[in-house]
Structure formats: structure tokens, C-alpha cells
Write a protein that holds these residues in place. Sequence first.
Motif, PDB file in Angstrom:
ATOM      1  N   LYS A   4       0.843  -1.199   0.000  1.00 27.60           N
ATOM      2  CA  LYS A   4       0.000   0.000   0.000  1.00 27.60           C
ATOM      3  C   LYS A   4       0.884   1.257   0.000  1.00 27.60           C
ATOM      4  O   LYS A   4       0.640   2.200  -0.752  1.00 27.60           O
ATOM      5  CB  LYS A   4      -0.875  -0.039   1.271  1.00 27.60           C
ATOM      6  CG  LYS A   4      -1.993   0.942   1.301  1.00 27.60           C
ATOM      7  CD  LYS A   4      -3.327   0.284   1.034  1.00 27.60           C
ATOM      8  CE  LYS A   4      -4.325   1.319   0.603  1.00 27.60           C
ATOM      9  NZ  LYS A   4      -5.340   1.618   1.556  1.00 27.60           N
ATOM     10  N   ASP A   5       1.911   1.230   0.856  1.00 22.97           N
ATOM     11  CA  ASP A   5       2.827   2.371   0.914  1.00 22.97           C
ATOM     12  C   ASP A   5       3.517   2.575  -0.427  1.00 22.97           C
ATOM     13  O   ASP A   5       3.690   3.711  -0.884  1.00 22.97           O
ATOM     14  CB  ASP A   5       3.888   2.138   2.003  1.00 22.97           C
ATOM     15  CG  ASP A   5       3.523   2.876   3.282  1.00 22.97           C
ATOM     16  OD1 ASP A   5       2.468   3.547   3.277  1.00 22.97           O
ATOM     17  OD2 ASP A   5       4.277   2.790   4.268  1.00 22.97           O
ATOM     18  N   ALA A   6       3.907   1.436  -1.031  1.00 20.15           N
ATOM     19  CA  ALA A   6       4.599   1.531  -2.324  1.00 20.15           C
ATOM     20  C   ALA A   6       3.689   2.196  -3.343  1.00 20.15           C
ATOM     21  O   ALA A   6       4.115   3.075  -4.103  1.00 20.15           O
ATOM     22  CB  ALA A   6       5.014   0.137  -2.788  1.00 20.15           C
ATOM     23  N   SER A   7       2.391   1.812  -3.309  1.00 19.64           N
ATOM     24  CA  SER A   7       1.478   2.388  -4.303  1.00 19.64           C
ATOM     25  C   SER A   7       1.218   3.871  -4.024  1.00 19.64           C
ATOM     26  O   SER A   7       0.918   4.641  -4.927  1.00 19.64           O
ATOM     27  CB  SER A   7       0.164   1.606  -4.326  1.00 19.64           C
ATOM     28  OG  SER A   7      -0.530   1.859  -3.124  1.00 19.64           O
ATOM     29  N   ARG A   8       1.374   4.262  -2.746  1.00 19.06           N
ATOM     30  CA  ARG A   8       1.155   5.680  -2.418  1.00 19.06           C
ATOM     31  C   ARG A   8       2.462   6.482  -2.499  1.00 19.06           C
ATOM     32  O   ARG A   8       2.494   7.667  -2.142  1.00 19.06           O
ATOM     33  CB  ARG A   8       0.580   5.814  -1.005  1.00 19.06           C
ATOM     34  CG  ARG A   8      -0.844   5.259  -0.919  1.00 19.06           C
ATOM     35  CD  ARG A   8      -1.240   5.009   0.517  1.00 19.06           C
ATOM     36  NE  ARG A   8      -1.419   6.246   1.267  1.00 19.06           N
ATOM     37  CZ  ARG A   8      -1.574   6.286   2.581  1.00 19.06           C
ATOM     38  NH1 ARG A   8      -1.566   5.183   3.283  1.00 19.06           N
ATOM     39  NH2 ARG A   8      -1.742   7.437   3.190  1.00 19.06           N
ATOM     40  N   GLY A   9       3.514   5.805  -2.857  1.00 19.31           N
ATOM     41  CA  GLY A   9       4.815   6.491  -2.979  1.00 19.31           C
ATOM     42  C   GLY A   9       5.429   6.832  -1.627  1.00 19.31           C
ATOM     43  O   GLY A   9       6.225   7.761  -1.509  1.00 19.31           O
ATOM     44  N   LEU A  10       5.062   6.064  -0.602  1.00 23.17           N
ATOM     45  CA  LEU A  10       5.563   6.378   0.739  1.00 23.17           C
ATOM     46  C   LEU A  10       6.630   5.393   1.223  1.00 23.17           C
ATOM     47  O   LEU A  10       7.100   5.485   2.352  1.00 23.17           O
ATOM     48  CB  LEU A  10       4.396   6.383   1.747  1.00 23.17           C
ATOM     49  CG  LEU A  10       3.318   7.429   1.511  1.00 23.17           C
ATOM     50  CD1 LEU A  10       2.106   7.165   2.385  1.00 23.17           C
ATOM     51  CD2 LEU A  10       3.875   8.815   1.796  1.00 23.17           C
ATOM     52  N   MET A  11       6.997   4.466   0.337  1.00 24.30           N
ATOM     53  CA  MET A  11       7.919   3.417   0.786  1.00 24.30           C
ATOM     54  C   MET A  11       9.378   3.881   0.754  1.00 24.30           C
ATOM     55  O   MET A  11      10.244   3.265   1.359  1.00 24.30           O
ATOM     56  CB  MET A  11       7.746   2.195  -0.098  1.00 24.30           C
ATOM     57  CG  MET A  11       8.112   0.893   0.569  1.00 24.30           C
ATOM     58  SD  MET A  11       7.889  -0.442  -0.574  1.00 24.30           S
ATOM     59  CE  MET A  11       9.142  -0.104  -1.761  1.00 24.30           C
TER      60      MET A  11
END
Length: 835
Positions: free
Chosen positions: A308-315
Motif C-alpha cells: 500500500k505504501d509503495a502504491s502511495r509512494g511512501l515506501m
Amino acid sequence: MKYIKVVLSIMIVVVFGYIIIGEFAFPNNTPRNGFLCYQFPTDNWYIITDDGKKEPFELPGKAEGDIILETTIPEEIDKDANAMCFRGMDMQIYVDDKLREEYITQDYELLGDRSAECYVMASLYPEDAGKTLRVYYEYNSGVVYEAYYGTRIGIWAHFFSLYGAELFVGIMIMALGIICYVSSTVYRLIYKQYLEMQHLSIGVLLGGCWVMSNSIFRQFYTRNISVMSDIPFLMVMLMPIPFIVFIDSLQEQRYTKLLTAAGIIDILDFVVLIVLFISGNMALTRSFNAAAGCAVINIVIISYTIIKDASRGLMESYIYVAVGFIVLGIAASGQIIAYIYAHNGVFSGFLMSLGLLGFLICSAIHTIKQLIGIRLSANEAMHASIAKDQFLANMSHEIRTPLNGILGMDEMIIRDSRDSKVKKYALDIRSAGNTLLSLINDILDLSKIEAGSFEIIPVEYSTASVFNDVLNMTRHKAIAKDIDFIFNVAPEIPCELLGDEIRVRQVMLNVINNAIKYTDKGKVKISIFARSDRSADTDENGIVLYIKVEDTGRGIRKEDMEKLFTSFQRLDEKKNRNIEGTGLGLHITQKLVELMGGTIDVESIYGEGSTFTISIPQIVVKADPIGDFGNAVDKFINSMEIDKTSLYAPDAKILVVDDNEMNIDVLIGLLSDTRIRIATADSGPVCIERVRADKYDCILLDQMMPGMNGEETLKNMKDMDILHGTPVIALTADAIMGAKEGYISKGFTDYLSKPIKYDKLEELLKKYIPEEKQLELKPQNEGLPTMLIWGTDADRIRNAKENLSDHYKCTCVVGTKAMEKYLEKHSPDAVLHII
Ligand code: ADP
């Protein structure tokens, strides 16, 4: 050193290269005689059934419960072989029906009878060749493992070659886990900052425990193998929880609900399985599926949050940990599969331990990045703070310079104007200007305190003088508000102390001024006393100075008490909106008191009044008691007469050096009545030129000038030896309290802070202009009738005096007591009470 470093690297490469070549390229020539390990033939085994029949059995193979296996010891056994080795739980080993060895777990009360898998060795003799070997396995868990014979060391060496890597990685994980945990804990204690690594290291440590307690070598380092064999199952239940805390912190609590749910599932799983285990309803070995199920749920949840973080660019912020987690997830899943399907040999946790190591390495990279980030931001903060300090110092200078002009010109208006309206406006300007000035001082103090660069400078000081100053600077304000002002000083206070005089004065003034400010009627009572400082056992001369300030003012609400010392926090704003203030005073006071090792306490009843008590440890220099401070007070009251002998020195000659024309005009204006001859210079070089050409009684030298500043100018004049003892007074706009010592140490005779107050300027000139040049000013009002003007408002008294001075010789005093005192000794022709 650079070459040494290069050579060292080369030497290391050569030495380690040699080791590697020896291990992999050169012939094998290490003597390993005695390292014997042979597997018993796998196809020569029989299982003895319950009815005593023999059925062929292939070893290793699967069989559950209590079983008996039989074989014939090979005819051709190595002459040096001396041991047989079997893996299982409780077992008995018979050679030709004679018991050769047994391993029986003793029952113990607490958790019942449990046997743990381990290796059991039995002796083997050359004459055993061809004899019948029978092994009774008890509680077999499903697998019957390979059987070996050889020498004891040879058999262990064989196991080491199979499982040594797992042991090695396990030890490494434990060591790294401990190092990470200790360092993150120490970091937290020292820098009060949480490093996510702390929970990560707990998870890794648990993983390390899992590997070590699962290792086949555990029988070398545990006393009770039954307990140790339970540990891996407990670790599987515990391990996910710290990783959840770790990930939650990394993700800044974005998925905290989901992760908390995962944590709760783990805890429930742990509690239920433990209860079942302790109550004897389920062996821990059977708990594996439930624990592994939970671990899988955790892996899925954590993977979900990462995706989820990866998809939100937060990873981005924890990319290394995410990679490490993928490695760990794959390893853990592989390990679970291996456990379920690989029942054809010893279960090794090698996969899992590699996963943990990978995770730890990735997370270590993350932590190093985090630390570098902290370092960089600390650096940035430091630079920002230096820039802020510099900015404040500059701003203070920039504000003070024009303020100097404003207040100086204003002072001249107050002195020269005959129009009472204009005078009132000028007085208002003075009051606002002074407020602005004290605000600048406060902000400078505050920035220094916050930057940690505030220094307490202890000096020897006279207590009477400090108390007198405080009294001088506060009493008239109380009188002006018509409130009783009681100033009690205990007579036993030592007359000389060592401490930061300026700061002691500052904190006293702050609290007393507040008491006067926030009190409309009643009284303000100040009690100053001292107690010997018992805590300062290293120094017998320590005392604690107490300043207790009680007022009958508006008081402070209970709920406001904790905000009292917060910077820029004003309380009860509605009520206090007409009172000037910034909310900085008490914050600074508290910090100063703390820096001096003291305390500040407040008691207050809203609507009734407040009591502030300050305690400051000081060192006694001269123990003689201060005595009756009332005398000093009397002296003070008598000195409250506004008229003082004015400075009049037409023969004196001073030099004023300032690059700012307006400042020079102000000084000339302020000194016009003194008739002092004033020479001016607008730069350092001009000043030097003037001093070389002429002799002055005093030089007022501005500090901040373009080109050659005041300090350099002074140094040059000293080097040229042209001063011949002329006092040089530093004139500066960026002055803060305590700067005087600094200027004196730089060679200045004294120091005058801008905006220049006439009183201070006059005081200094009286001190430095030779006495013979200071003439008595013949009062123009000689022969006029005398009048005493008194009241509470000094400015209005002054006004009245100026209006009447053509007709009366006026004496002014402030306050009833001063009036009474004056009348005891004088009999004026008239008395005017200004209400
Ligand atoms: P200020 O410049 O506003 O006086 P301080 O930091 O000195 O700032 O005080 C903070 C607040 O504490 C004040 O605004 C006032 O509300 C309250 N306060 C301080 N001293 C007293 C007092 N003696 N009585 C009542 N209130 C006080």
C-alpha cells in the motif's frame, strides 16, 4: 599516514588471499585421521512389530510412537571406530541383547514428562562386528533419522559440516542483535531519541534465540534439553510482535490499527497455546501450526501495508527495510514449508537464519541512513541556530541604533518643551521606547538560553548595592500605583557574595516588577533572607539566597500555573490586556534561576494574590552581616529628590566617535546644558587623528563602525600610545546585560549602552571628567521662594516644577515618606501636592 593506509590495505589483501588460496587451490593435507564417520547401511534394518515379527525398514524412514529397530553391525568396521550415534528422544541401545547405552528423560514436576530430540552416542568395540544391534526409540515424533558409527569427534565433525553454517549464522544474529539493542538503548538514553532499530533488534534477538535453540548443537550449551526444545516454538509465537512495532514506527502509524490487530492475534495465540501447554492439554510441538499460521497472517498484513505504501509512494523512506522484509518473508515461508514437508532428516533453521541476517543487514543500512539523517538535521539546526543568533544580534543592533536616535531626541523634547501636552506625548514615546528596548534584551537573552550559549559569570558583589538598585528601580512604580511597598532584608545576609550579580538583579527585578504590574491595590512585600547551604558540602561557604515576593494582586488560575513559565505565554489575557508584557519574563527568569542552580516556586490564589519564591545558591565572600537595610532605604528615600547637582563643565573637552550622525546630534543635544566642549569623529581613523592632535578628558567611542570598529580603534590608539590615560568609554547598540565585563576586559574604561540614557551618561562623565573641571552651576533661581512639590507621579512632578521654576526654587520628592522626611529637615515656603 595516507601511504600507511594504502600499504595496510595491500598487506591485508595479501594475507587473506593466501588463506583463500590455501583453502581452495592447494592440496588437502590436514591430518584428519581419527575423524571417522560412516552411515550404517540403510537397507539392513528391521522394525520389530508388536507381535514380535521383523519387517524390513529403510533408515531414515517414518515411524511414530515407541518403536524398536534392529540391524547387524557390519563385519568390516574400521579398527579405530569407537562410537555409534542415533538421533531420537528417549532411547535404549542393545548389542546382542546387552544394554550398551540409554538416554531416559527424567520426569519433572512442573511441566510433566517431555523428551527432546537429540543425538545419543554408544560405545562400539571391534568385537561388536557382526553382532545384533537393537535400538528402542520412545515417543518418536514421526521420523527415524540416519544412524552413524565412527569416532565421536568424527561424527560431530560430520554434523558440523552439515549444520555448522546454521550455528554460525545463529551466533552472528545473536551478537548483532545484542549490539544493535545495546547501542539503540544507549542512544535513546543519551540523545532521548527513539531509533526504530531498538524493536528491530528485539525481533532479531528472538530470531537468533530461535536458531540457537533449534540447532542440533544445543546439547553442547544447554543443561535441560527438554526446556530448550520448547523454546523454538515459543519464539515462533513471539517473534512477529517486535517486527510489527518496528514496521508501525517506520510507517509512522499509518496502518496502526491493522498492525495492532496483528499484534493482538499474536498475543492471543501465545496466551492460548501456553495455557494449553501448561495445563497439559497440548504439547508445544503441536502448537507449531497455529503459531506458523499467525506468522503467515503477520507476513500477509505487513506485506499489505508495504505494498500500500509503495502504491502511495511512501515506501521511499524505508526502502531498505522493505527489501529486507521481502527477504525475511520468503525465508520464513520457505522455512515453514520445509518444516511441513521436509520430514526426512534433521530440521534445520538455516533458511530462516539467513532471512533474519538479510533483514538485519538491510535494516542496519536503514538505521545508518536514519542516523546520518539525524546528524544532518542536527547540523542544519545548528547552522540555523547560529544564523538566528547572528540575526538577532544584528537586528538588535539595527533596532537599537534608530531607537537611540528616537529616545535621545525625545529626551531633548522632554527637557526643552514647555508645552505640557507635547511633553506628555514625549513621555509616552519614552515609555514605549523603553518597552521596546527591554523586549529586545529579552529576545536576545532567550535566544542565547535556547542556543545553550548563555553563561553565568560569577563575580564578587555587595548585597546591599544589589538590593538597593532593585529597590531604586521598583519602588517608585509601586508608589505610582499607590500600593504599599514593603522591602524587608534580613540583617544577617552576608555583605559580600560571589555569584552572577547581573542575573540575580535581573531575576529579582522581573518578579518584583510583575508583582507591581499585576497588583492594583493592597501591597507588594519583598522578603530577602538567606540560609546556609547544607547541600553544598564541598564548599562550607555556600548559602542560599531567598527572594520571596508576595502580592495582593489578581493571582493566577490553577489551570494556568503550568503555562506560567512558557515563553510568549501570557495568562488571563482579557484581564491583563492593558498591561504591557510579552510573556517572556518568567520564562527567562526560570531559566536563569536554573542556570544558577536555584529554584523558583509559585503559590497563588486567583483573585487574592501570588507569592513567588526564588532560591539561588551563592558563595559567601565576606560573612559580615549586611545589618539594618532600613538605613539604606532611608538613604534611598532622601535621595528620591529629583533634583541632583547637574554636571556643568565648560572647561572639559570630550570626543564623541560615531558613524551615525543622528547619534552624535543626540549626544550633543543631551550634553548642551553641561557646556562641555564636544569634538566629533565619524570613523576610527578620524578619531585617531583627533586624539593625536588634541587631548580629551574622555572619549565616547562607538563599537560598531564600518571599517575600523571601536575595538580596533582603541587597540590602534593604545599601540600608538597616544591616549595618555584618557578614559575611553565603549558606546554600543548591541549590548546585553553582562557585556560590561567583556568591554572592560578589551581595554575600555567603561561602557555605555545605547539608547543612551541621560542619567547614565551624566553619571559616567561625572566619574571620568576631572573633578576640578566640574563646576558648581549657579542656580538661576537664587533668591526665589522655596517650594516642595510632591506626589506619586514623577513625570507630572517634573512638569509642575518646570512650569513653576521661574517663580519658585522647587524641590521635588516622590512618595509620602519622602515628603515627610524632607519636611523633617527643611521648611519650604510652599508645598504643592500633585495628585
Ligand atoms: P509578561 O511580560 O506578560 O509579564 P511574564 O513571563 O513575566 O510575562 O509573566 C507571564 C504571565 O504570568 C503574565 O502575563 C501574567 O499573566 C502572569 N503573572 C506573572 N506574575 C504574576 C503575578 N505576580 N500575579 C499575577 N499574574 C502574574
